[in-house]
Design a protein around this motif. Structure first.
Motif, PDB file in Angstrom:
ATOM      1  N   ILE B 150       0.832  -1.206   0.000  1.00 19.05           N
ATOM      2  CA  ILE B 150       0.000   0.000   0.000  1.00 19.05           C
ATOM      3  C   ILE B 150       0.863   1.251   0.000  1.00 19.05           C
ATOM      4  CG2 ILE B 150      -1.681   1.314   1.327  1.00 19.05           C
ATOM      5  CD1 ILE B 150      -2.648  -1.482   2.339  1.00 19.05           C
ATOM      6  N   GLY B 151       1.853   1.270   0.871  1.00 19.80           N
ATOM      7  CA  GLY B 151       2.723   2.442   0.968  1.00 19.80           C
ATOM      8  C   GLY B 151       3.408   2.735  -0.349  1.00 19.80           C
ATOM      9  N   GLU B 152       3.916   1.680  -0.982  1.00 22.21           N
ATOM     10  CA  GLU B 152       4.600   1.876  -2.263  1.00 22.21           C
ATOM     11  C   GLU B 152       3.602   2.232  -3.357  1.00 22.21           C
ATOM     12  OE1 GLU B 152       7.113  -1.491  -3.048  1.00 22.21           O
ATOM     13  OE2 GLU B 152       8.350  -1.119  -1.269  1.00 22.21           O
ATOM     14  N   GLY B 153       2.426   1.606  -3.318  1.00 20.17           N
ATOM     15  CA  GLY B 153       1.392   1.912  -4.307  1.00 20.17           C
ATOM     16  C   GLY B 153       0.993   3.380  -4.266  1.00 20.17           C
ATOM     17  N   LEU B 154       0.782   3.904  -3.046  1.00 24.32           N
ATOM     18  CA  LEU B 154       0.406   5.309  -2.892  1.00 24.32           C
ATOM     19  C   LEU B 154       1.528   6.215  -3.395  1.00 24.32           C
ATOM     20  CD1 LEU B 154      -1.204   5.294   0.686  1.00 24.32           C
ATOM     21  CD2 LEU B 154      -2.365   5.973  -1.407  1.00 24.32           C
ATOM     22  N   THR B 155       2.741   5.901  -2.985  1.00 25.86           N
ATOM     23  CA  THR B 155       3.887   6.743  -3.350  1.00 25.86           C
ATOM     24  C   THR B 155       4.099   6.747  -4.856  1.00 25.86           C
ATOM     25  OG1 THR B 155       4.849   6.022  -1.257  1.00 25.86           O
ATOM     26  CG2 THR B 155       6.283   7.247  -2.740  1.00 25.86           C
ATOM     27  N   ASP B 156       4.074   5.558  -5.471  1.00 21.86           N
ATOM     28  CA  ASP B 156       4.300   5.480  -6.922  1.00 21.86           C
ATOM     29  C   ASP B 156       3.225   6.235  -7.690  1.00 21.86           C
ATOM     30  OD1 ASP B 156       6.665   4.062  -6.859  1.00 21.86           O
ATOM     31  OD2 ASP B 156       5.666   2.102  -6.827  1.00 21.86           O
ATOM     32  N   ALA B 157       1.949   6.053  -7.274  1.00 23.28           N
ATOM     33  CA  ALA B 157       0.854   6.708  -7.997  1.00 23.28           C
ATOM     34  C   ALA B 157       0.987   8.224  -7.915  1.00 23.28           C
ATOM     35  CB  ALA B 157      -0.494   6.264  -7.420  1.00 23.28           C
ATOM     36  N   LEU B 158       1.387   8.726  -6.758  1.00 25.56           N
ATOM     37  CA  LEU B 158       1.512  10.175  -6.595  1.00 25.56           C
ATOM     38  C   LEU B 158       2.731  10.715  -7.331  1.00 25.56           C
ATOM     39  CD1 LEU B 158       0.466  12.773  -5.267  1.00 25.56           C
ATOM     40  CD2 LEU B 158       1.927  12.287  -3.324  1.00 25.56           C
ATOM     41  N   LEU B 159       3.869  10.057  -7.139  1.00 25.88           N
ATOM     42  CA  LEU B 159       5.109  10.575  -7.720  1.00 25.88           C
ATOM     43  C   LEU B 159       5.109  10.480  -9.239  1.00 25.88           C
ATOM     44  CD1 LEU B 159       7.503  11.857  -6.219  1.00 25.88           C
ATOM     45  CD2 LEU B 159       6.031  10.581  -4.707  1.00 25.88           C
ATOM     46  N   LYS B 160       4.285   9.576  -9.781  1.00 23.53           N
ATOM     47  CA  LYS B 160       4.152   9.506 -11.232  1.00 23.53           C
ATOM     48  C   LYS B 160       3.585  10.830 -11.744  1.00 23.53           C
ATOM     49  CE  LYS B 160       1.216   7.189 -14.277  1.00 23.53           C
ATOM     50  NZ  LYS B 160       0.111   6.235 -14.337  1.00 23.53           N
ATOM     51  N   GLU B 161       2.569  11.354 -11.032  1.00 26.20           N
ATOM     52  CA  GLU B 161       1.965  12.629 -11.435  1.00 26.20           C
ATOM     53  C   GLU B 161       2.900  13.801 -11.151  1.00 26.20           C
ATOM     54  OE1 GLU B 161      -0.933  12.695 -12.997  1.00 26.20           O
ATOM     55  OE2 GLU B 161      -1.179  10.524 -12.748  1.00 26.20           O
ATOM     56  N   MET B 162       3.649  13.704 -10.053  1.00 24.27           N
ATOM     57  CA  MET B 162       4.519  14.814  -9.658  1.00 24.27           C
ATOM     58  C   MET B 162       5.826  14.824 -10.434  1.00 24.27           C
ATOM     59  SD  MET B 162       3.934  14.638  -5.517  1.00 24.27           S
ATOM     60  CE  MET B 162       5.333  15.683  -5.118  1.00 24.27           C
ATOM     61  N   GLY B 166       9.625  16.743  -5.880  1.00 24.12           N
ATOM     62  CA  GLY B 166       8.806  17.796  -5.294  1.00 24.12           C
ATOM     63  C   GLY B 166       8.388  17.498  -3.868  1.00 24.12           C
ATOM     64  N   LYS B 167       7.643  18.459  -3.292  1.00 22.98           N
ATOM     65  CA  LYS B 167       7.232  18.336  -1.895  1.00 22.98           C
ATOM     66  C   LYS B 167       5.791  17.840  -1.812  1.00 22.98           C
ATOM     67  CE  LYS B 167      10.106  22.003  -0.017  1.00 22.98           C
ATOM     68  NZ  LYS B 167      10.105  23.331   0.595  1.00 22.98           N
ATOM     69  N   TYR B 168       5.547  16.926  -0.901  1.00 23.23           N
ATOM     70  CA  TYR B 168       4.161  16.532  -0.657  1.00 23.23           C
ATOM     71  C   TYR B 168       3.888  16.301   0.822  1.00 23.23           C
ATOM     72  CZ  TYR B 168       5.112  11.399  -0.468  1.00 23.23           C
ATOM     73  OH  TYR B 168       5.525  10.140  -0.147  1.00 23.23           O
ATOM     74  N   ALA B 169       2.609  16.266   1.173  1.00 21.73           N
ATOM     75  CA  ALA B 169       2.227  16.108   2.574  1.00 21.73           C
ATOM     76  C   ALA B 169       1.145  15.042   2.696  1.00 21.73           C
ATOM     77  CB  ALA B 169       1.715  17.432   3.133  1.00 21.73           C
ATOM     78  N   ILE B 170       1.012  14.496   3.893  1.00 23.53           N
ATOM     79  CA  ILE B 170       0.052  13.416   4.137  1.00 23.53           C
ATOM     80  C   ILE B 170      -1.004  13.876   5.133  1.00 23.53           C
ATOM     81  CG2 ILE B 170      -0.218  11.093   5.110  1.00 23.53           C
ATOM     82  CD1 ILE B 170       2.664  10.513   4.173  1.00 23.53           C
ATOM     83  N   VAL B 171      -2.284  13.704   4.772  1.00 22.71           N
ATOM     84  CA  VAL B 171      -3.374  13.958   5.721  1.00 22.71           C
ATOM     85  C   VAL B 171      -3.886  12.601   6.184  1.00 22.71           C
ATOM     86  CG1 VAL B 171      -5.609  15.038   6.120  1.00 22.71           C
ATOM     87  CG2 VAL B 171      -3.971  16.118   4.574  1.00 22.71           C
ATOM     88  N   SER B 172      -3.489  12.224   7.396  1.00 19.57           N
ATOM     89  CA  SER B 172      -3.911  10.939   7.929  1.00 19.57           C
ATOM     90  C   SER B 172      -5.130  11.134   8.820  1.00 19.57           C
ATOM     91  CB  SER B 172      -2.754  10.300   8.698  1.00 19.57           C
ATOM     92  OG  SER B 172      -3.113   9.002   9.094  1.00 19.57           O
ATOM     93  N   CYS B 173      -5.568  10.034   9.465  1.00 25.61           N
ATOM     94  CA  CYS B 173      -6.822  10.125  10.215  1.00 25.61           C
ATOM     95  C   CYS B 173      -6.557   9.887  11.690  1.00 25.61           C
ATOM     96  CB  CYS B 173      -7.811   9.169   9.596  1.00 25.61           C
ATOM     97  SG  CYS B 173      -7.982   9.566   7.850  1.00 25.61           S
TER      98      CYS B 173
END
Lengths: 331, 342
Positions: B150-162, B166-173
């Motif tokens: 999951i962690g890698e899936g999220l990171t890859d999907a985001l960094l593909k667009e970025m 670049g800089k990014y942030a996480i909004v957790s619950c």
């Protein structure tokens, strides 16, 4: 009686238009905003202040009703549950019946008023303390809300309520509508509570209900009105909540909002014992709480610190209120 | 009362023997069949909260499995808010009811552990699904995907667009949610090693409150004007971060990905305020959970690869951490979002 003498009496009877607590709050907010402006340059930009004001609106708006309720010596802990009922009803109407903005607002406000009426009738005529009644109705409302949700979320909510939202449709000349409406209602309530007999009866009831009754105040009707008003405002605030949310509404909506509202009221300087308070202070209290939350995030501090600060504010505000009460007694 | 008690004793003993692993397979089989030939096993699942599409989809999968297996009665009840105390009450009531298997997705793994011990002492088989309680006595954890996946899936999907930087942030619950924190840890490490030019500037916690998640995402974009990515770590913050980007008019400048349910994410995937939702087939997860519950109730051991159903033909089981793994994470985009009805 001459006009001058009348004016003199009025001056003596009316408290000062702005309380000490409000002056302090204005000062604290000014210092906080200045400090945030220095430490995070983006804080005082429109892109940051506009969403902050929008986020303040629902709590401050319900706070107007809650202030009146607390002035009468009551409390309403059912507003969280009421928000859930109003917003899920309205969201379903928006999705399934595709109602327009005016109908949605009317529906939400009517639902809220009805829930407030239930509280008001039970409290005014049932002679049981408000915290017991509203604690009961809070659970009833939650049950009702969950039944309307029906084990699912409301998906695909259209942008009908964008007028109250965070986006560009929610602003006129840079001022967010939700916040503007809240300020106008707060101002009207301030004038009503201070300058009309009907408004001042709330203070009389909170000060001493028995004395108020003997003085000819229709206590039960006034109390009923306070809860119905709170319900009306919950209805309108629920429209704000939907507009600020995503296109999906889930059952966490409204959860814990009663405490956020009561916190804003108490921080605003309204005495939790009743008899004293101001809606202006409540608006400032709500603004301070939201400013702290945004500030903590923008500074990159740990999220739970905003809870800590709000806790400190509440304790300081209640402490200040107790000190003032003691000073009055000794006078 | 008596026959049920006997059956429970037989079951417990069987399970104990099977788990200690010192019997021949034949013995277990005969014991299981003689003790409870056509018994219906009560498999109870306690989700973190009831009424959200995620767990309702798991419930649907569980029901489906119960119907397919024939000898399982699927029970499902959770708290109306993601509250550890309310969840504990429901777990206690299932212990009172003496279900055969009790499966929990704990809100607070640490406070759930003693309760699971209690259940075990009462002769109930215990398991976790969706979220683990690693320190507990659970017999199996039904895992939707590894934290790594999951962690890698999220990171890859985001960094593909970025564009990989670049800089990014996480909004957790929830701040104490075991699974979210495990994923965040992977994201932090994986970003550091695979995308050295990218940086996670902040991790904030919004609880289960959509409006708060949206406001926090807005504040993050203001605090970091050069922010180009946001991750919504759970089903309430995934649409929340997308809404914030949309409201700020930053679609195409700030990219978001998140762990969202398909129907909630659909409008955002379509207007591109969200690039992808990382999830898994939740109904299959429910199916696997019910199957695993029935399996341990009958004292049957798991194989290294299990044929559960036609859709779940090779579910891996690792003995070391007693974990069943549903499979790899699934990327939901505007192209395949219509395939999911929850």
């Amino acid at each position: 009686m001459t006009a001058v003498a009348e004016a003199k009496i009025k001056k003596r009877v009316l408290p000062s238009p702005v309380t000490g607590q409000e002056m302090v709050l204005v000062g604290v907010i000014a210092v906080l905003w200045a400090a945030l402006a220095v430490s995070t340059p983006a804080f005082l930009t429109a892109g940051s202040i506009q969403p902050l004001l929008v986020a303040t609106a629902p709590v401050a708006l319900i706070g107007v009703g809650m202030t009146i309720v607390i002035i009468t010596g009551g409390i309403d802990v059912s507003v969280g549950g009421a928000i859930m009922v109003c917003s899920v009803l309205t969201a379903k109407a928006l999705v399934e019946a595709e109602v327009g903005l005016a109908v949605a607002v009317l529906l939400s406000v009517a639902a809220g008023a009805l829930l407030g009426l239930v509280n008001g009738v039970l409290i005014a005529y049932g002679r049981v303390h408000a915290i017991i009644i509203t604690f009961g109705t809070a659970n009833l409302f939650m049950f009702l809300g969950l039944r309307i949700f029906g084990s699912g979320t409301v998906n695909g909510i259209p942008g009908t309520l964008a007028f109250f939202g965070r986006g560009p449709d929610g602003r006129t000349l840079g001022v967010p509508h939700a916040f503007l409406i809240t300020v106008l209602i707060t101002a009207a309530a301030w004038w009503w509570l201070r300058h009309t007999a009907g408004g001042r009866h709330f203070f009389a009831i909170g000060g001493d209900a028995q004395a108020a009754r003997l003085a000819g105040v229709r206590v039960q009707r006034r109390v009923l009105l306070a809860y119905v008003l709170t319900g009306l405002l919950v209805g309108l605030a629920s429209c704000f909540v939907i507009a600020q949310g995503t296109s999906t509404l889930d059952q966490s909506v409204g959860a814990g909002k009663e405490l956020a509202v009561i916190a804003a009221v108490v921080i605003g300087g309204t005495s939790i014992m009743g008899g004293r308070g101001s809606v202006l202070g409540t608006l400032l209290g709500a603004l301070l709480v939201q400013s702290v939350a945004s500030g903590v995030t923008q500074l990159g501090w740990r999220s739970q610190l905003s809870d800590l600060f709000v806790g400190i504010f509440i304790i300081v505000a209640v402490g200040a209120d107790l000190l003032r009460a003691r000073a009055r007694r000794n006078r | 009362m008596r026959p049920r008690f006997t059956a429970a004793v037989v079951l417990t003993t069987t399970a104990a023997i099977a788990l200690s692993g010192c019997t021949k397979k034949n013995d277990t089989d005969t014991a299981a069949s003689s003790g409870s030939g056509d018994k219906t096993y009560k498999v109870a699942f306690v989700p973190k909260l009831q009424g959200v599409p995620y767990f309702e989809a798991m419930n649907a999968g569980g029901k489906e499995a119960a119907a397919a297996l024939g000898n399982v009665e699927w029970l499902y009840q959770g708290p109306t808010q993601a509250d550890a105390a309310a969840q504990a009450d429901i777990v206690r009531s299932y212990i009172q009811q003496k279900v055969d298997t009790l499966i929990v997705a704990p809100n607070d793994p640490d406070s759930m552990a003693p309760l699971l011990q209690q259940a075990k002492d009462a002769g109930i088989h215990v398991a976790t699904a969706d979220t683990d309680a690693p320190t507990s006595v659970r017999e199996v954890f039904v895992n939707q995907a590894t934290a790594q996946g999951i962690g890698e899936g999220l990171t890859d999907a985001l960094l593909k667009e970025m564009g990989g930087k670049g800089k990014y942030a996480i909004v957790s619950c929830g701040q104490t949610a075991e699974n979210l924190n495990a994923w965040i840890k992977v994201q932090q490490e994986y970003t550091k090693t695979k995308y050295p030019e990218a940086e996670i500037v902040d991790v904030v916690y919004a609880g289960e409150d959509q409006a708060k998640a949206t406001q926090m995402a807005t504040d993050l974009m203001n605090a970091h004007p050069d922010l180009t990515g946001l991750v919504g770590e759970c089903t309430s913050s995934a649409p929340g971060v997308a809404q914030a980007v949309k409201d700020a008019g930053k679609i195409g400048k700030v990219f978001t990905v998140g762990l969202g349910t398909p129907q909630a994410m659909k409008p955002y995937l379509q207007d591109k305020s969200s690039s992808a939702a990382i999830l898994w087939d939740v109904e299959n997860l429910g199916y696997l959970t019910a199957w695993a519950g029935a399996q341990i109730a009958q004292g049957k051991p798991f194989a290294a690869t299990n044929n559960v159903s036609s859709e779940l033909s090779a579910v891996a089981y690792t003995e070391a951490d007693k974990m069943l793994l549903l499979g790899p994470a699934l990327a939901i985009t505007d192209e395949n979002v219509d395939k999911f009805n929850y």
